[in-house]
Design a protein around this motif. Structure first.
Motif, PDB file in Angstrom:
ATOM      1  N   ASN A  43       0.824  -1.222   0.000  1.00 20.73           N
ATOM      2  CA  ASN A  43       0.000   0.000   0.000  1.00 20.73           C
ATOM      3  C   ASN A  43       0.850   1.261   0.000  1.00 20.73           C
ATOM      4  O   ASN A  43       0.487   2.276   0.601  1.00 20.73           O
ATOM      5  N   ILE A  44       1.983   1.224  -0.691  1.00 22.18           N
ATOM      6  CA  ILE A  44       2.822   2.412  -0.853  1.00 22.18           C
ATOM      7  C   ILE A  44       2.181   3.321  -1.901  1.00 22.18           C
ATOM      8  O   ILE A  44       1.891   2.879  -3.016  1.00 22.18           O
ATOM      9  N   PRO A  45       1.943   4.600  -1.589  1.00 18.40           N
ATOM     10  CA  PRO A  45       1.319   5.487  -2.576  1.00 18.40           C
ATOM     11  C   PRO A  45       2.290   5.854  -3.696  1.00 18.40           C
ATOM     12  O   PRO A  45       3.483   6.059  -3.464  1.00 18.40           O
ATOM     13  N   ASP A  46       1.764   5.934  -4.902  1.00 12.32           N
ATOM     14  CA  ASP A  46       2.564   6.302  -6.076  1.00 12.32           C
ATOM     15  C   ASP A  46       2.517   7.821  -6.243  1.00 12.32           C
ATOM     16  O   ASP A  46       1.784   8.357  -7.074  1.00 12.32           O
ATOM     17  N   ILE A  47       3.304   8.510  -5.428  1.00 12.47           N
ATOM     18  CA  ILE A  47       3.326   9.975  -5.423  1.00 12.47           C
ATOM     19  C   ILE A  47       4.767  10.455  -5.508  1.00 12.47           C
ATOM     20  O   ILE A  47       5.710   9.706  -5.223  1.00 12.47           O
ATOM     21  N   LEU A  48       4.956  11.717  -5.883  1.00 14.16           N
ATOM     22  CA  LEU A  48       6.295  12.231  -6.158  1.00 14.16           C
ATOM     23  C   LEU A  48       7.224  12.119  -4.959  1.00 14.16           C
ATOM     24  O   LEU A  48       8.373  11.678  -5.094  1.00 14.16           O
ATOM     25  N   ASP A  49       6.777  12.534  -3.777  1.00 12.57           N
ATOM     26  CA  ASP A  49       7.671  12.533  -2.619  1.00 12.57           C
ATOM     27  C   ASP A  49       8.142  11.125  -2.274  1.00 12.57           C
ATOM     28  O   ASP A  49       9.315  10.902  -1.956  1.00 12.57           O
ATOM     29  N   VAL A  50       7.233  10.171  -2.324  1.00 12.57           N
ATOM     30  CA  VAL A  50       7.596   8.782  -2.010  1.00 12.57           C
ATOM     31  C   VAL A  50       8.521   8.213  -3.084  1.00 12.57           C
ATOM     32  O   VAL A  50       9.513   7.543  -2.774  1.00 12.57           O
ATOM     33  N   ASN A  51       8.217   8.504  -4.346  1.00 10.86           N
ATOM     34  CA  ASN A  51       9.065   7.992  -5.423  1.00 10.86           C
ATOM     35  C   ASN A  51      10.467   8.592  -5.367  1.00 10.86           C
ATOM     36  O   ASN A  51      11.455   7.919  -5.703  1.00 10.86           O
ATOM     37  N   LYS A  52      10.579   9.853  -4.949  1.00  7.84           N
ATOM     38  CA  LYS A  52      11.900  10.462  -4.768  1.00  7.84           C
ATOM     39  C   LYS A  52      12.699   9.728  -3.701  1.00  7.84           C
ATOM     40  O   LYS A  52      13.899   9.496  -3.850  1.00  7.84           O
ATOM     41  N   LEU A  53      12.029   9.368  -2.604  1.00  2.00           N
ATOM     42  CA  LEU A  53      12.726   8.669  -1.527  1.00  2.00           C
ATOM     43  C   LEU A  53      13.147   7.270  -1.972  1.00  2.00           C
ATOM     44  O   LEU A  53      14.246   6.808  -1.642  1.00  2.00           O
ATOM     45  N   ILE A  54      12.305   6.586  -2.737  1.00  2.00           N
ATOM     46  CA  ILE A  54      12.672   5.264  -3.245  1.00  2.00           C
ATOM     47  C   ILE A  54      13.891   5.373  -4.162  1.00  2.00           C
ATOM     48  O   ILE A  54      14.804   4.532  -4.106  1.00  2.00           O
ATOM     49  N   ARG A  55      13.945   6.423  -4.992  1.00  2.00           N
ATOM     50  CA  ARG A  55      15.119   6.621  -5.858  1.00  2.00           C
ATOM     51  C   ARG A  55      16.370   6.886  -5.027  1.00  2.00           C
ATOM     52  O   ARG A  55      17.462   6.389  -5.342  1.00  2.00           O
ATOM     53  N   LEU A  56      16.223   7.672  -3.959  1.00  2.00           N
ATOM     54  CA  LEU A  56      17.362   7.940  -3.077  1.00  2.00           C
ATOM     55  C   LEU A  56      17.876   6.635  -2.473  1.00  2.00           C
ATOM     56  O   LEU A  56      19.089   6.383  -2.437  1.00  2.00           O
ATOM     57  N   LEU A  57      16.965   5.795  -1.989  1.00  2.00           N
ATOM     58  CA  LEU A  57      17.362   4.515  -1.399  1.00  2.00           C
ATOM     59  C   LEU A  57      18.043   3.628  -2.439  1.00  2.00           C
ATOM     60  O   LEU A  57      19.039   2.950  -2.141  1.00  2.00           O
ATOM     61  N   THR A  58      17.524   3.646  -3.656  1.00  2.00           N
ATOM     62  CA  THR A  58      18.140   2.859  -4.731  1.00  2.00           C
ATOM     63  C   THR A  58      19.563   3.344  -5.004  1.00  2.00           C
ATOM     64  O   THR A  58      20.491   2.537  -5.153  1.00  2.00           O
TER      65      THR A  58
END
Length: 438
Positions: A43-58
């Motif tokens: 249930n992770i939302p597909d939104i800009l702030d969350v996607n930015k954090l996922i890219r940072l973790l990657t």
């Protein structure tokens, strides 16, 4: 820079499913750094702030795999800590305020954590002191490079040690960061005046399922017994209570019959009753919220002594500050007057000039207070062209535009996309006339 074109004045109908909670997701995603084992998050939302954090973790070396809509696995078994000193990290970290919460897990597991001064909403000064004062209490050494605007903390050679601390403010992200640092510290950490929002409770429950020992979850007094290591787990993110409140406001302002599905009622706190203070009918149907069409409008309640209704924000279990902008715009069509008091942020009311341009009757008393005199739908808001200054003001302006007669245009909608998943398509599904334009 994208824009929304909105044809307002139409009634909506149908049901809408709230996305996963943005504020919880930012905390939970940072917690994957605390273990080398696989973590599954749903249930992770597909939104800009969350996607930015996922890219940072990657970029940091976390192995990320998308397994379905809103579902990911994360494995932090081979991180590239040199990335923390790179120019790319300065770009990635400074573009997202939630990135501050990687510092606690990195400090706990690797003995050091760094972050450029984070960005985010332009809603006034938001101090980071709580985070770093907590780390210092655990024994970390703090430094700040003013030239590069870069923060750093390092643990002593013998590791972090548990400590008693009384937080100066009940910061949600500050509490989360300190908890994530303390779970691997030696000994006992006691945090008094801790934030206790549902999303913080979710973080604690996830960490406990990983092997942490956190007591007092849901209260403002947390006790953390440090452990040597944490294991993997599976976690599901709550529905976003701010989005739920946004849909309540939208239904009222457009006098629409809308059902909000699977809201997790027991985690909504005072939100339903606060909307009821504006005269909005909210019906519980199982775990859904049903908003009937307010064809005769809605009337603001008054206090027992007859004085003007005052709606203000406060730390949980008080009313979340993220919904005050929604309350303000909904009040513009209420029957009666209300004082909106934004106590926790100093610039969040500075979008009301746009509502005044649309015909709303609002008196901005000072940076923290606005008096709204409702139209009672006897006159509608006027369509206009405007720009979204931040996430919550942006959704409030969108609600205003959907209720207004005529066609409005909202620019800088990246601010709305930061917090609301695929919002134009979801609104179209219940009858909204909204288009995304270049």
């Amino acid at each position: 820079m994208g824009s929304f074109q909105i044809e307002g004045g139409h009634r909506l109908s149908g049901s809408i499913q709230p996305q996963g909670a943005k504020n919880e997701a930012l905390q939970i995603l940072c917690a994957v750094l605390l273990t080398s084992e696989k973590i599954t998050i749903n249930n992770i939302p597909d939104i800009l702030d969350v996607n930015k954090l996922i890219r940072l973790l990657t970029n940091l070396g976390v192995k990320v795999e998308k397994t379905g809509k809103g579902s990911y696995t994360f494995k932090s078994d081979d991180l590239d800590l040199d990335y923390l000193h790179s120019e790319q990290f300065k770009i990635d970290g400074s573009g997202l305020r939630g990135s501050i919460m990687i510092v606690g897990p990195l400090l706990a597991r690797f003995g050091k954590g760094y972050i450029p001064r984070p960005g985010g909403d332009k809603i006034g000064r938001r101090r980071l002191d709580t985070h770093f004062e907590g780390f210092i209490k655990l024994g970390a050494k703090f430094r700040y490079n003013k030239e590069d605007r870069f923060y750093g903390v390092e643990a002593p050679k013998d590791g972090l040690k548990g400590s008693y601390m009384l937080l100066e403010e009940a910061s949600v992200t500050g509490t989360a960061n300190i908890i994530m640092a303390a779970v691997l510290a030696k000994g006992t950490t006691t945090i008094y005046n801790a934030a206790c929002e549902p999303y913080l409770q979710q973080l604690c429950q996830m960490l406990n399922s990983m092997g942490a020992k956190i007591g007092g979850v849901g209260s403002n007094l947390l006790t953390i017994e440090g452990v040597e290591e944490l294991k993997g787990c599976e976690h599901r993110i709550l529905p976003d209570m701010v989005e739920i409140g946004s849909w309540i406001g939208l239904a009222a302002m457009t006098r629409s019959e809308v059902t909000i599905k699977n809201v997790n009622w027991n985690m909504l706190g005072v939100i339903p009753n606060t909307f009821r203070k504006l005269g909005i009918t909210i019906e519980q149907q199982g775990d859904d919220i049903h908003i009937p069409a307010h064809t005769n409008g809605y009337e603001v309640q008054s206090f027992i002594d007859g004085s003007i209704m005052n709606i203000s924000d406060a730390p949980w279990p008080g009313f979340t500050p993220d919904l005050l902008s929604i309350m303000l715009v909904v009040a513009t069509q209420a029957r009666g007057s209300v004082l909106i008091h934004q106590k926790m942020f100093e610039s969040r009311l500075f979008f009301v000039d746009k509502l005044i341009d649309m015909g709303a009757k609002i008196i901005l008393c000072d940076p923290h207070r606005a008096t709204v005199i409702g139209h009672d739908f006897k006159s509608t808001l006027k369509a206009t062209t405007m720009s979204s200054p931040d996430i919550r003001a942006g959704i409030s302006l969108l609600i205003a535009a959907l209720s207004a007669k005529g066609t409005s245009v909202i620019h800088n909608i990246e601010q709305i996309d930061r917090g609301y998943e695929n919002i134009d398509e979801r609104l179209k599904a219940i009858g909204a006339k909204i288009e995304r334009i270049a």
